[in-house]
Structure formats: structure tokens, C-alpha cells
Design a protein around this motif. Sequence first.
Motif, PDB file in Angstrom:
ATOM      1  N   HIS A  19       0.903  23.394  10.926  1.00 46.72           N
ATOM      2  CA  HIS A  19       0.754  22.475  10.002  1.00 46.72           C
ATOM      3  C   HIS A  19       1.199  23.084   8.299  1.00 46.72           C
ATOM      4  O   HIS A  19       1.727  22.110   7.699  1.00 46.72           O
ATOM      5  CB  HIS A  19      -0.773  22.155   9.590  1.00 46.72           C
ATOM      6  CG  HIS A  19      -0.969  21.281  11.084  1.00 46.72           C
ATOM      7  ND1 HIS A  19      -0.242  20.013  11.095  1.00 46.72           N
ATOM      8  CD2 HIS A  19      -1.658  21.196  12.166  1.00 46.72           C
ATOM      9  CE1 HIS A  19      -0.716  19.329  12.269  1.00 46.72           C
ATOM     10  NE2 HIS A  19      -1.686  20.312  12.847  1.00 46.72           N
ATOM     11  N   ILE A  23       4.103  20.961   6.105  1.00 51.81           N
ATOM     12  CA  ILE A  23       3.711  20.568   4.877  1.00 51.81           C
ATOM     13  C   ILE A  23       4.571  21.334   3.899  1.00 51.81           C
ATOM     14  O   ILE A  23       5.212  20.400   2.881  1.00 51.81           O
ATOM     15  CB  ILE A  23       2.291  20.927   4.374  1.00 51.81           C
ATOM     16  CG1 ILE A  23       1.396  20.009   5.241  1.00 51.81           C
ATOM     17  CG2 ILE A  23       1.908  20.704   3.060  1.00 51.81           C
ATOM     18  CD1 ILE A  23      -0.218  20.312   5.152  1.00 51.81           C
ATOM     19  N   TYR A  79      -7.674  19.697   6.049  1.00 47.28           N
ATOM     20  CA  TYR A  79      -7.165  19.869   7.420  1.00 47.28           C
ATOM     21  C   TYR A  79      -8.290  20.614   8.110  1.00 47.28           C
ATOM     22  O   TYR A  79      -8.396  21.911   7.691  1.00 47.28           O
ATOM     23  CB  TYR A  79      -5.694  20.665   7.362  1.00 47.28           C
ATOM     24  CG  TYR A  79      -4.510  19.761   7.308  1.00 47.28           C
ATOM     25  CD1 TYR A  79      -3.733  19.268   8.460  1.00 47.28           C
ATOM     26  CD2 TYR A  79      -4.273  19.001   6.194  1.00 47.28           C
ATOM     27  CE1 TYR A  79      -2.709  18.625   8.388  1.00 47.28           C
ATOM     28  CE2 TYR A  79      -3.060  18.434   5.889  1.00 47.28           C
ATOM     29  CZ  TYR A  79      -2.217  18.007   7.264  1.00 47.28           C
ATOM     30  OH  TYR A  79      -1.054  17.231   7.208  1.00 47.28           O
ATOM     31  N   PHE A 102      -7.692  15.312   8.318  1.00 49.16           N
ATOM     32  CA  PHE A 102      -7.017  15.244   9.545  1.00 49.16           C
ATOM     33  C   PHE A 102      -7.696  16.553  10.513  1.00 49.16           C
ATOM     34  O   PHE A 102      -8.205  17.604   9.914  1.00 49.16           O
ATOM     35  CB  PHE A 102      -5.626  15.969   9.289  1.00 49.16           C
ATOM     36  CG  PHE A 102      -4.856  16.392  10.504  1.00 49.16           C
ATOM     37  CD1 PHE A 102      -3.690  15.237  10.858  1.00 49.16           C
ATOM     38  CD2 PHE A 102      -4.910  17.460  11.355  1.00 49.16           C
ATOM     39  CE1 PHE A 102      -2.987  15.680  11.900  1.00 49.16           C
ATOM     40  CE2 PHE A 102      -4.127  17.569  12.437  1.00 49.16           C
ATOM     41  CZ  PHE A 102      -3.070  16.688  12.793  1.00 49.16           C
ATOM     42  N   GLU A 104      -7.610  18.694  14.174  1.00 51.16           N
ATOM     43  CA  GLU A 104      -7.135  19.086  15.326  1.00 51.16           C
ATOM     44  C   GLU A 104      -7.847  18.841  16.645  1.00 51.16           C
ATOM     45  O   GLU A 104      -9.004  18.730  16.782  1.00 51.16           O
ATOM     46  CB  GLU A 104      -6.620  20.323  15.462  1.00 51.16           C
ATOM     47  CG  GLU A 104      -5.036  20.378  15.005  1.00 51.16           C
ATOM     48  CD  GLU A 104      -4.071  19.812  15.803  1.00 51.16           C
ATOM     49  OE1 GLU A 104      -4.542  19.584  16.908  1.00 51.16           O
ATOM     50  OE2 GLU A 104      -2.836  19.849  15.174  1.00 51.16           O
ATOM     51  N   GLY A 131      -5.072  15.132  15.808  1.00 48.34           N
ATOM     52  CA  GLY A 131      -3.955  15.693  15.979  1.00 48.34           C
ATOM     53  C   GLY A 131      -3.099  15.601  17.523  1.00 48.34           C
ATOM     54  O   GLY A 131      -2.695  16.374  18.184  1.00 48.34           O
ATOM     55  N   PHE A 290       5.460  18.109  13.968  1.00 51.19           N
ATOM     56  CA  PHE A 290       4.384  18.358  13.037  1.00 51.19           C
ATOM     57  C   PHE A 290       4.503  17.858  11.787  1.00 51.19           C
ATOM     58  O   PHE A 290       3.662  17.195  10.888  1.00 51.19           O
ATOM     59  CB  PHE A 290       3.794  19.661  12.988  1.00 51.19           C
ATOM     60  CG  PHE A 290       3.015  20.361  14.168  1.00 51.19           C
ATOM     61  CD1 PHE A 290       1.950  19.599  14.614  1.00 51.19           C
ATOM     62  CD2 PHE A 290       3.767  21.398  14.844  1.00 51.19           C
ATOM     63  CE1 PHE A 290       1.408  20.234  15.738  1.00 51.19           C
ATOM     64  CE2 PHE A 290       3.220  21.687  16.114  1.00 51.19           C
ATOM     65  CZ  PHE A 290       2.147  21.283  16.498  1.00 51.19           C
ATOM     66  N   GLU A 291       5.983  17.791  11.254  1.00 49.76           N
ATOM     67  CA  GLU A 291       6.198  17.230  10.123  1.00 49.76           C
ATOM     68  C   GLU A 291       6.113  15.789   9.931  1.00 49.76           C
ATOM     69  O   GLU A 291       5.626  15.049   9.152  1.00 49.76           O
ATOM     70  CB  GLU A 291       7.755  17.530   9.780  1.00 49.76           C
ATOM     71  CG  GLU A 291       8.140  18.923   9.428  1.00 49.76           C
ATOM     72  CD  GLU A 291       9.279  19.387   9.193  1.00 49.76           C
ATOM     73  OE1 GLU A 291      10.167  18.575   8.537  1.00 49.76           O
ATOM     74  OE2 GLU A 291      10.040  20.203   9.822  1.00 49.76           O
ATOM     75  N   GLU A 293       4.038  14.079  11.888  1.00 46.43           N
ATOM     76  CA  GLU A 293       2.742  13.623  12.105  1.00 46.43           C
ATOM     77  C   GLU A 293       2.199  13.789  10.600  1.00 46.43           C
ATOM     78  O   GLU A 293       1.411  12.973  10.293  1.00 46.43           O
ATOM     79  CB  GLU A 293       1.863  14.463  13.158  1.00 46.43           C
ATOM     80  CG  GLU A 293       0.520  14.322  13.255  1.00 46.43           C
ATOM     81  CD  GLU A 293      -0.213  15.298  14.001  1.00 46.43           C
ATOM     82  OE1 GLU A 293      -1.005  14.995  15.339  1.00 46.43           O
ATOM     83  OE2 GLU A 293       0.151  16.596  13.940  1.00 46.43           O
ATOM     84  N   ASP A 294       2.299  15.130   9.923  1.00 54.26           N
ATOM     85  CA  ASP A 294       1.817  15.272   8.685  1.00 54.26           C
ATOM     86  C   ASP A 294       1.959  14.308   7.747  1.00 54.26           C
ATOM     87  O   ASP A 294       1.418  14.064   6.667  1.00 54.26           O
ATOM     88  CB  ASP A 294       2.109  16.620   8.341  1.00 54.26           C
ATOM     89  CG  ASP A 294       1.146  17.544   9.196  1.00 54.26           C
ATOM     90  OD1 ASP A 294       0.235  17.275   9.771  1.00 54.26           O
ATOM     91  OD2 ASP A 294       1.727  18.911   9.354  1.00 54.26           O
ATOM     92  N   ARG A 295       3.587  14.055   7.720  1.00 54.74           N
ATOM     93  CA  ARG A 295       4.027  12.939   6.768  1.00 54.74           C
ATOM     94  C   ARG A 295       3.230  11.593   6.838  1.00 54.74           C
ATOM     95  O   ARG A 295       2.793  11.080   5.663  1.00 54.74           O
ATOM     96  CB  ARG A 295       5.463  12.705   6.815  1.00 54.74           C
ATOM     97  CG  ARG A 295       5.799  11.670   5.869  1.00 54.74           C
ATOM     98  CD  ARG A 295       7.388  11.573   5.848  1.00 54.74           C
ATOM     99  NE  ARG A 295       8.295  12.692   5.738  1.00 54.74           N
ATOM    100  CZ  ARG A 295       8.392  13.096   4.310  1.00 54.74           C
ATOM    101  NH1 ARG A 295       8.310  12.284   3.557  1.00 54.74           N
ATOM    102  NH2 ARG A 295       9.264  14.063   4.090  1.00 54.74           N
ATOM    103  N   LEU A 298      -0.583  12.293   5.437  1.00 55.47           N
ATOM    104  CA  LEU A 298      -0.574  12.604   3.820  1.00 55.47           C
ATOM    105  C   LEU A 298       0.134  11.187   3.147  1.00 55.47           C
ATOM    106  O   LEU A 298      -0.443  10.911   2.184  1.00 55.47           O
ATOM    107  CB  LEU A 298       0.459  13.789   3.753  1.00 55.47           C
ATOM    108  CG  LEU A 298       0.104  14.941   3.883  1.00 55.47           C
ATOM    109  CD1 LEU A 298       1.079  16.251   3.870  1.00 55.47           C
ATOM    110  CD2 LEU A 298      -1.381  15.616   3.568  1.00 55.47           C
TER     111      LEU A 298
END
Length: 339
Positions: A19, A23, A79, A102, A104, A131, A290-291, A293-295, A298
Amino acid sequence: MGRKLSVAFAGAGGIARAHLEAILKLGDLNVQVTGFADPDAERCQARLRELKAARPDTDAACFSDAVKMLRSVEADAVYIVVPPFAHGPVERYCIEHRIPFFVEKPIGLDMALVRELSQEIEQKSLLTCAGYMNRYRRGIQEARSTLQEDPAVLLHGGWIGASPARVPGSWWPQKHLSGGQVVEQSTHTFDLVRYLGGEAEEVYAIAAVGFNKDIPGYTIEDASAVAIRLRSGAVASVLSCCAANGGGGGVWLHVFAQNVSFLFHGWEHSLTVLRRGEDAVDVPGEPNIFEIEDRVFLNAVLTGNGTEIRSTYSDAARTLELTLAANAAIETGRPQALR
């Protein structure tokens, strides 16, 4: 670049690294990592070194305790990337202080605690994201849309891999710490069974034990076969194995409806679509999931709008309930009904 978003990490292991790397690639979001917390000081320092390599001016710090970290650093979001047995205290702190988080998978091992936390989250309308990254894949979304009109009849998936490494003290092969392969790893496939086929009604399961030997602390199953009756009337099966050292296993999920079949394969869940009377269509899986999902998470924190989040804490609780029911079916030899 938009307003600064401060993020802290509770947990600093391998999934935290995944992650963090994601990020750091989201440069347009102006995310500032403010701290890492982990009982293993070397893991914390490793993540801090990775952060400093990309952001030399960071003032992030390392802590041995996540709650103490959150009392000391700025955190617009957290996270929670801790092992399955370690969930609870950080989530409770975030809920009490209304900090979006977030978390996992799996989101815990204690279903009673998870239900309690889920209720508190819902009461406070707290923004959360779990996650289950495969829900953000284009192929999964295309299948889900089609299956609304032509529902799944049969779902068959598996997660077949090699024996765990012989690492003294590792939590993964200890069932009371990890929940076993079904709860900790194959949970991704169980989650997609729910996401594409609907909620489960009853679970049957059997397991193989005694094949993996000389692995310190090993108490999990070597393999399992789980059969699921869905509320829709469809059925599903999920195979898991952590003893297939010759290869040939992997990750897959095949979904069969009356007029279309969706064949997902590999960790990236690349898809082949088969429709009656038409040529096969391939949809490649995303390597940078992961990019993606994290976008989503965030952006949701920045805007206060969580409508693009595909799995919340409360939704992930349903997947945990399903996998724990599979464990109970293995342990008792009897089918387990779900709520």
C-alpha cells in the motif's frame, strides 16, 4: 495538487509495503505519510527507509504501538494492515475519534467483536474501506453487471499453493493466529462468490490434514473443499490448498450463468468471457490493483463521498462470517447455516 491528506500505518509488514508503494505513485493526491506502528522495529524502519527514499523531506516516525502513534501524529485516515489476530484496538480508536480507515482482510477472527465494531461504525456513519481489491477490477465489474440480469447458477473457485516456509514464529500457519488458509488467503475467492453470486445460506466443508510436516507451529489444514448454498438457489465450491509443491495450482474463479460464462484466472483475475454463439472475449487483469483501490479510498476521504468504495467494513464482515462458517463446518463435520 489538492489539499494535504495525512495517513498513518498501523502495521508495517509486507501488505503495508504494497500500500505504501501504491500511495507513493499517486502523486496527484498529495498524501503525506506521518507514521508507522509495528511491534517489530526493523519492519517499521524498513518502511520508513522506503518512504524516505521517495520523500526525503518526510518527518514520519516509527512507533511500537498503533494507538500511541495515533495519539502523537496527524492522521486524516489510517491504514490498518495488521495480522488477523491483532484487530480490534486500532479500529476502536478510529471509531471513537471518527477517523476514516482502510482495513486489510481478514478484518478479524472474533465474529462477535467484528459485529460490535460494525454496529458502531454504522451508527457513526464512519467511512471505511476493506481490502478486497478484486472488486475494483474491470472484469469483475463487467461480470457483476451482466449477472444482475443472467444470474449465476454455479461458481467454482480455488486458491492452490505451496507449503508455507519453515519460519519459526510465523503467524500464518498457526490457526489461532491466522484463521487458516480459508480465512486469511482464500477469503478473496469467498468474497467474490458473494459479490458475484449473492449471499450464502448454508456451508458444508471437509479438509485434509497431516501432509505438511516439520513446519514450526503448523496447525492449519493442508487443503479444504467448501460447498456453499446461496440464497439465490445457486451453488458454489471453493478449493484451498497449501501443500501443492509441484505447481499447477494457482488462483481461479469460474462463474456459470445460463447464457454466459466468466472464467477468471491468476492473481490478477484476468478474464475470458464465453457467450453462447459468440467468440470468446479476453479482459486482462490489472497489475496495479492496489493503486486503483487506494485511489478510491483516499479520494473518498478527501471528498467525504464513499459511493465508489466497493467493500466497507460491514460488508467485509459478511465475508468473514462466511469463511468462519466454513471453518466451523470443517471442525464439526456439520453444515453451518448463516444469518
